[in-house]
Design an enzyme around this catalytic site. Structure first.
Site, PDB file in Angstrom:
ATOM      1  N   SER A 143       0.871  -1.186   0.000  1.00 53.17           N
ATOM      2  CA  SER A 143       0.000   0.000   0.000  1.00 53.17           C
ATOM      3  C   SER A 143       0.898   1.223   0.000  1.00 53.17           C
ATOM      4  O   SER A 143       2.047   1.144   0.466  1.00 53.17           O
ATOM      5  CB  SER A 143      -0.857   0.007   1.266  1.00 53.17           C
ATOM      6  OG  SER A 143      -1.439   1.283   1.466  1.00 53.17           O
ATOM      7  N   TYR A 156      -2.673  -1.195  10.327  1.00 52.75           N
ATOM      8  CA  TYR A 156      -2.487  -1.398   8.882  1.00 52.75           C
ATOM      9  C   TYR A 156      -1.162  -0.795   8.420  1.00 52.75           C
ATOM     10  O   TYR A 156      -0.370  -1.449   7.718  1.00 52.75           O
ATOM     11  CB  TYR A 156      -3.664  -0.748   8.151  1.00 52.75           C
ATOM     12  CG  TYR A 156      -3.700  -0.964   6.656  1.00 52.75           C
ATOM     13  CD1 TYR A 156      -4.162  -2.159   6.125  1.00 52.75           C
ATOM     14  CD2 TYR A 156      -3.312   0.044   5.779  1.00 52.75           C
ATOM     15  CE1 TYR A 156      -4.231  -2.348   4.738  1.00 52.75           C
ATOM     16  CE2 TYR A 156      -3.370  -0.127   4.402  1.00 52.75           C
ATOM     17  CZ  TYR A 156      -3.838  -1.327   3.891  1.00 52.75           C
ATOM     18  OH  TYR A 156      -3.909  -1.513   2.528  1.00 52.75           O
TER      19      TYR A 156
END
Ligand code: BGC
Length: 255
Positions: A143, A156
Site C-alpha cells: 500500500s 495497517y
C-alpha cells in the site's frame, strides 16, 4: 501473452485487486490458484472464468495468518498446478480505529494476515522455488501506507511498513536463486476495502480531492503492473516498491 505457461498463486483473490490480478494472469497465459478466506463462492466463480480463458484454475480456502495454513496453501497449489513460478501476496485486512482503542485481537488479525501471512507464504514458495532451481517471482500487494502515514489505521500502516522492509531484506537472500521480490503500493482503488467511502458521496469527494488524478484507481490498473513484475521481463527488478496511486502519495495543497 506475457505469462505463457507460468503457474501462479494469488492470495486474497476472491475480490478486488487480487481478483483482477488472477484474471489478468490467466489472460496472459498463466494457470492460476485462487485463494480465499471467506469468499468461497466468488473464488469458484473466478475459477470458472479462468477456465473459460482456457487456463487451469483451482481455488483453496485458508487463513494465511496462520503459518501452517499459508504453508498448506502453497503446498496445495503446487500439487494442483505441478509447480509455482509466481506468488502474489495480496490478502489484506484493515480496521479504522484510533490508536488508543486498538485491541490485541485487532492488532494480531491485521499483522497476521498482512505481514505474517505474506512472510510465511513467501517462505514456503521460496523453498519450493529454490529446490526446483528455475527462479520465480514474489509480488506483494502492499500500500502507499507502507511509506505514507494513515491516520487511524496504525495497525495497517505498521503491517505495510513491515512488508516494505521484509521485501527489501529478503530480496538479497533470494536474488542468487533467480527469485525476485517486489512490492506494489496501490493508493485508493475502487474495491470492497473502500466500500464505506465509495458509498458516501461526501467522503468520496474528499478522497478524490487528495488524489492528483482526481479519481480512484480500478483494480485492473494495478493488475497491469503485477503482470510486468511477474513476467520474465522483470528478472532484474527486485527489492523495490512501485506505486499505483494516481499521484496520491505526492499530494500537497501547496499552501
Ligand atoms: C487502503 C485504503 C485507502 C488507500 C488510500 C489503501 O491501502 O486499503 O483503505 O483508501 O490505501 O489511503
Amino acid at each position: 501473452m506475457r505469462l505463457s505457461g507460468k503457474k501462479a498463486l494469488v492470495t486474497g483473490s476472491s475480490s478486488g485487486i487480487g481478483e483482477a490480478i488472477a484474471l489478468r494472469f490467466a489472460r496472459e497465459g498463466a494457470d492460476v490458484a485462487v485463494h480465499y478466506h471467506h469468499g468461497g463462492e466468488s473464488a469458484r466463480a473466478l475459477v470458472a472464468e479462468i477456465e473459460k480463458l482456457g487456463r487451469a484454475g483451482v481455488a483453496f480456502g485458508a487463513n494465511v495468518g496462520v503459518a501452517a495454513e499459508a504453508d498448506g496453501l502453497v503446498a496445495a497449489a503446487v500439487k494442483a498446478l505441478g509447480h509455482l513460478d509466481i506468488l502474489v501476496n495480496n490478502a489484506g485486512v484493515e480496521f479504522r480505529e484510533p490508536f488508543l482503542d486498538v485491541s490485541e485481537e485487532h492488532y494480531d488479525l491485521v499483522l497476521d494476515v498482512n505481514l505474517k501471512g505474506a512472510f510465511f507464504a513467501a517462505q514456503a514458495v521460496a523453498r519450493h522455488m529454490v529446490e526446483r532451481g528455475a527462479g520465480g517471482r514474489i509480488v506483494n500487494v502492499s500500500s502507499i501506507h507502507e511509506d505514507v502515514a494513515f491516520l487511524n489505521y496504525t495497525t495497517y500502516a505498521a503491517s505495510k511498513g513491515g512488508l516494505r522492509m521484509f521485501t527489501r531484506t529478503v530480496c538479497q537472500e533470494l536474488a542468487p536463486h533467480g527469485i525476485t521480490v517486489n512490492d506494489i503500493a496501490p493508493g485508493a482503488i475502487a474495491t470492497p476495502i473502500n466500500q464505506r467511502t465509495l458509498g458516501d458521496g461526501e467522503l468520496l469527494r474528499e478522497l478524490q480531492a487528495v488524489i492528483p488524478a482526481g479519481r480512484l484507481g480500478e483494480p485492473d490498473e494495478v493488475a497491469g503492473l503485477a503482470v510486468f513484475l511477474a513476467s520474465d521481463e522483470a528478472g532484474y527488478v527486485t527489492g523495490s516498491t512501485y506505486y499505483v496511486d494516481g499521484g496520491m502519495s505526492h499530494w500537497n495543497r501547496g499552501l
